[in-house]
Design a protein around this motif. Structure first.
Motif, PDB file in Angstrom:
ATOM      1  N   ARG A  17     119.114  23.860  84.656  1.00 41.08           N
ATOM      2  CA  ARG A  17     118.856  25.142  84.009  1.00 41.08           C
ATOM      3  C   ARG A  17     117.906  24.932  82.838  1.00 41.08           C
ATOM      4  NH1 ARG A  17     120.773  26.003  88.104  1.00 41.08           N
ATOM      5  NH2 ARG A  17     122.686  27.116  88.667  1.00 41.08           N
ATOM      6  N   TYR A  18     116.947  25.830  82.687  1.00 44.91           N
ATOM      7  CA  TYR A  18     115.905  25.657  81.671  1.00 44.91           C
ATOM      8  C   TYR A  18     115.720  26.917  80.835  1.00 44.91           C
ATOM      9  CZ  TYR A  18     114.797  21.520  84.395  1.00 44.91           C
ATOM     10  OH  TYR A  18     114.889  20.314  85.044  1.00 44.91           O
ATOM     11  N   ASP A  19     115.352  26.682  79.574  1.00 46.89           N
ATOM     12  CA  ASP A  19     114.982  27.774  78.675  1.00 46.89           C
ATOM     13  C   ASP A  19     113.534  28.201  78.887  1.00 46.89           C
ATOM     14  OD1 ASP A  19     117.459  27.796  76.934  1.00 46.89           O
ATOM     15  OD2 ASP A  19     116.805  25.721  76.656  1.00 46.89           O
ATOM     16  N   VAL A  20     112.671  27.230  79.227  1.00 47.52           N
ATOM     17  CA  VAL A  20     111.243  27.497  79.445  1.00 47.52           C
ATOM     18  C   VAL A  20     110.787  26.709  80.661  1.00 47.52           C
ATOM     19  CG1 VAL A  20     108.910  27.402  78.486  1.00 47.52           C
ATOM     20  CG2 VAL A  20     110.863  27.797  76.959  1.00 47.52           C
ATOM     21  N   ILE A  21     110.114  27.394  81.580  1.00 48.34           N
ATOM     22  CA  ILE A  21     109.516  26.736  82.744  1.00 48.34           C
ATOM     23  C   ILE A  21     108.021  27.007  82.728  1.00 48.34           C
ATOM     24  CG2 ILE A  21     109.399  26.632  85.261  1.00 48.34           C
ATOM     25  CD1 ILE A  21     112.358  27.417  85.334  1.00 48.34           C
ATOM     26  N   ARG A  52     106.533  20.041  69.635  1.00 48.83           N
ATOM     27  CA  ARG A  52     106.980  21.198  68.851  1.00 48.83           C
ATOM     28  C   ARG A  52     108.500  21.351  68.825  1.00 48.83           C
ATOM     29  NH1 ARG A  52     102.601  25.366  68.321  1.00 48.83           N
ATOM     30  NH2 ARG A  52     100.671  24.340  68.961  1.00 48.83           N
ATOM     31  N   GLY A  53     109.214  20.321  69.271  1.00 49.56           N
ATOM     32  CA  GLY A  53     110.647  20.307  69.056  1.00 49.56           C
ATOM     33  C   GLY A  53     111.522  20.618  70.239  1.00 49.56           C
ATOM     34  N   ALA A  54     110.965  20.687  71.460  1.00 47.54           N
ATOM     35  CA  ALA A  54     111.808  20.869  72.637  1.00 47.54           C
ATOM     36  C   ALA A  54     112.810  19.716  72.731  1.00 47.54           C
ATOM     37  CB  ALA A  54     110.964  20.938  73.900  1.00 47.54           C
ATOM     38  N   SER A  55     114.032  20.013  73.135  1.00 48.91           N
ATOM     39  CA  SER A  55     115.054  18.969  73.184  1.00 48.91           C
ATOM     40  C   SER A  55     114.956  18.119  74.436  1.00 48.91           C
ATOM     41  CB  SER A  55     116.448  19.590  73.097  1.00 48.91           C
ATOM     42  OG  SER A  55     116.711  20.412  74.232  1.00 48.91           O
ATOM     43  N   LEU A  56     114.343  18.662  75.485  1.00 48.73           N
ATOM     44  CA  LEU A  56     114.183  17.945  76.746  1.00 48.73           C
ATOM     45  C   LEU A  56     113.037  18.579  77.515  1.00 48.73           C
ATOM     46  CD1 LEU A  56     116.811  16.838  79.327  1.00 48.73           C
ATOM     47  CD2 LEU A  56     115.094  18.523  80.036  1.00 48.73           C
ATOM     48  N   VAL A  57     112.229  17.733  78.153  1.00 47.32           N
ATOM     49  CA  VAL A  57     111.196  18.232  79.066  1.00 47.32           C
ATOM     50  C   VAL A  57     111.191  17.364  80.314  1.00 47.32           C
ATOM     51  CG1 VAL A  57     108.753  18.696  79.453  1.00 47.32           C
ATOM     52  CG2 VAL A  57     109.732  19.126  77.193  1.00 47.32           C
ATOM     53  N   ASP A  58     111.365  17.992  81.473  1.00 47.08           N
ATOM     54  CA  ASP A  58     111.176  17.333  82.759  1.00 47.08           C
ATOM     55  C   ASP A  58     109.747  17.607  83.210  1.00 47.08           C
ATOM     56  OD1 ASP A  58     113.744  16.225  83.155  1.00 47.08           O
ATOM     57  OD2 ASP A  58     114.522  18.152  83.851  1.00 47.08           O
ATOM     58  N   LEU A  59     108.996  16.540  83.475  1.00 47.96           N
ATOM     59  CA  LEU A  59     107.603  16.647  83.911  1.00 47.96           C
ATOM     60  C   LEU A  59     107.522  16.185  85.364  1.00 47.96           C
ATOM     61  CD1 LEU A  59     107.399  15.032  80.747  1.00 47.96           C
ATOM     62  CD2 LEU A  59     105.275  16.328  81.007  1.00 47.96           C
ATOM     63  N   VAL A  60     107.009  17.047  86.222  1.00 43.82           N
ATOM     64  CA  VAL A  60     106.980  16.775  87.659  1.00 43.82           C
ATOM     65  C   VAL A  60     105.554  16.864  88.174  1.00 43.82           C
ATOM     66  CG1 VAL A  60     107.847  17.482  89.922  1.00 43.82           C
ATOM     67  CG2 VAL A  60     109.299  17.769  87.887  1.00 43.82           C
ATOM     68  N   HIS A  75     111.737  25.327  69.847  1.00 48.93           N
ATOM     69  CA  HIS A  75     112.515  24.282  69.185  1.00 48.93           C
ATOM     70  C   HIS A  75     113.917  24.225  69.797  1.00 48.93           C
ATOM     71  CE1 HIS A  75     113.336  21.423  65.971  1.00 48.93           C
ATOM     72  NE2 HIS A  75     114.558  21.947  65.950  1.00 48.93           N
ATOM     73  N   GLY A  76     114.292  23.042  70.269  1.00 49.99           N
ATOM     74  CA  GLY A  76     115.594  22.865  70.907  1.00 49.99           C
ATOM     75  C   GLY A  76     115.661  23.298  72.352  1.00 49.99           C
ATOM     76  N   ALA A  77     114.561  23.788  72.902  1.00 45.57           N
ATOM     77  CA  ALA A  77     114.560  24.299  74.276  1.00 45.57           C
ATOM     78  C   ALA A  77     114.586  23.167  75.299  1.00 45.57           C
ATOM     79  CB  ALA A  77     113.332  25.175  74.515  1.00 45.57           C
ATOM     80  N   GLN A  78     115.197  23.449  76.444  1.00 48.44           N
ATOM     81  CA  GLN A  78     115.113  22.572  77.603  1.00 48.44           C
ATOM     82  C   GLN A  78     114.028  23.137  78.515  1.00 48.44           C
ATOM     83  OE1 GLN A  78     119.288  22.590  78.886  1.00 48.44           O
ATOM     84  NE2 GLN A  78     119.463  20.524  78.038  1.00 48.44           N
ATOM     85  N   CYS A  79     113.034  22.301  78.826  1.00 49.99           N
ATOM     86  CA  CYS A  79     111.824  22.783  79.496  1.00 49.99           C
ATOM     87  C   CYS A  79     111.547  22.013  80.786  1.00 49.99           C
ATOM     88  CB  CYS A  79     110.604  22.627  78.578  1.00 49.99           C
ATOM     89  SG  CYS A  79     110.770  23.420  76.971  1.00 49.99           S
ATOM     90  N   LEU A  80     110.851  22.681  81.683  1.00 50.08           N
ATOM     91  CA  LEU A  80     110.382  22.089  82.930  1.00 50.08           C
ATOM     92  C   LEU A  80     108.886  22.328  83.029  1.00 50.08           C
ATOM     93  CD1 LEU A  80     110.729  20.882  85.795  1.00 50.08           C
ATOM     94  CD2 LEU A  80     111.321  23.196  86.597  1.00 50.08           C
TER      95      LEU A  80
END
Length: 199
Positions: free
Chosen positions: A126-130, A78-86, A57-62
């Motif tokens: 920078r990401y919290d979860v990759i 599930r509440g991620a604040s941002l997700v970059d999808l490549v 929740h609130g994580a920045q993800c890649l």
């Protein structure tokens, strides 16, 4: 490259994935027929997001090699604040954009690009979860891991999820990445690493 998985849930229609948790729980989304594209199975996703439940929740993800977007869309649900999808497949990225629009998810961003090239061009991110889930048996993980480490793209206390074929050799990993969880499902081995905060 598009990501691929070895099997689908028994009840899932062909070319559909189901969000299994969060605000879009139960929503079914389409993905295109792309050679080698294999959405992460429900069982694996449920396990992975149980592991990440306190941090998503609130994580920045890649989501690299996003393919169907199974991991990135689940993170958004599930509440991620941002997700970059490549992903480098045009049909996959087009469908990802359509699915984000369908879900009214303006905090998901899609890029059509080679994963290693994208990492080099976005070195300041920078990401919290990759999520790193390359096509099996193509030796694509090592270069991405090197770039993520060299460019410090994983935040301290961040998580890196690595999914590979069970019979594949593990890439060389930075010594500071600590293995937190590891499981096997069918022909898939998936691992979660943590980058500890330096004291």
């Amino acid at each position: 490259m598009s990501k691929a998985k070895t099997r689908r849930s028994a009840n899932a229609p062909s070319n559909q994935l189901r969000i299994i948790g969060g605000q879009w729980r139960g929503r079914k989304l389409s993905f295109p027929s792309v050679d080698g594209l294999r959405p992460t199975t429900d069982r694996v996703r449920e396990t992975v997001f149980n592991w990440l439940s306190a941090d998503i929740h609130g994580a920045q993800c890649l989501d690299l090699f996003a393919g169907s977007g199974a991991l990135g869309l689940e993170a958004l649900s599930r509440g991620a604040s941002l997700v970059d999808l490549v992903d480098n497949a045009q049909s996959a990225t087009r469908q990802l954009r359509d699915n984000l629009q369908l879900l009214d998810a303006n905090h998901g961003h899609v890029s059509q690009a080679n994963a290693a090239d994208w990492l080099q061009q976005n070195a300041g991110n920078r990401y919290d979860v990759i999520f790193l889930d390359p096509p099996f048996r193509q030796d694509l993980a090592q270069r991405c891991i090197q770039l993520i480490d060299q460019q410090a793209m994983l935040k301290p206390d961040g998580w890196l999820y690595l999914e590979m074929g069970k019979d594949e050799a593990l890439p060389e990993l930075p010594p500071q990445w600590l293995l937190h969880r590891e499981k096997t499902a069918g022909q898939v081995c998936y691992r979660l690493y943590k980058l500890p905060r330096q004291v």
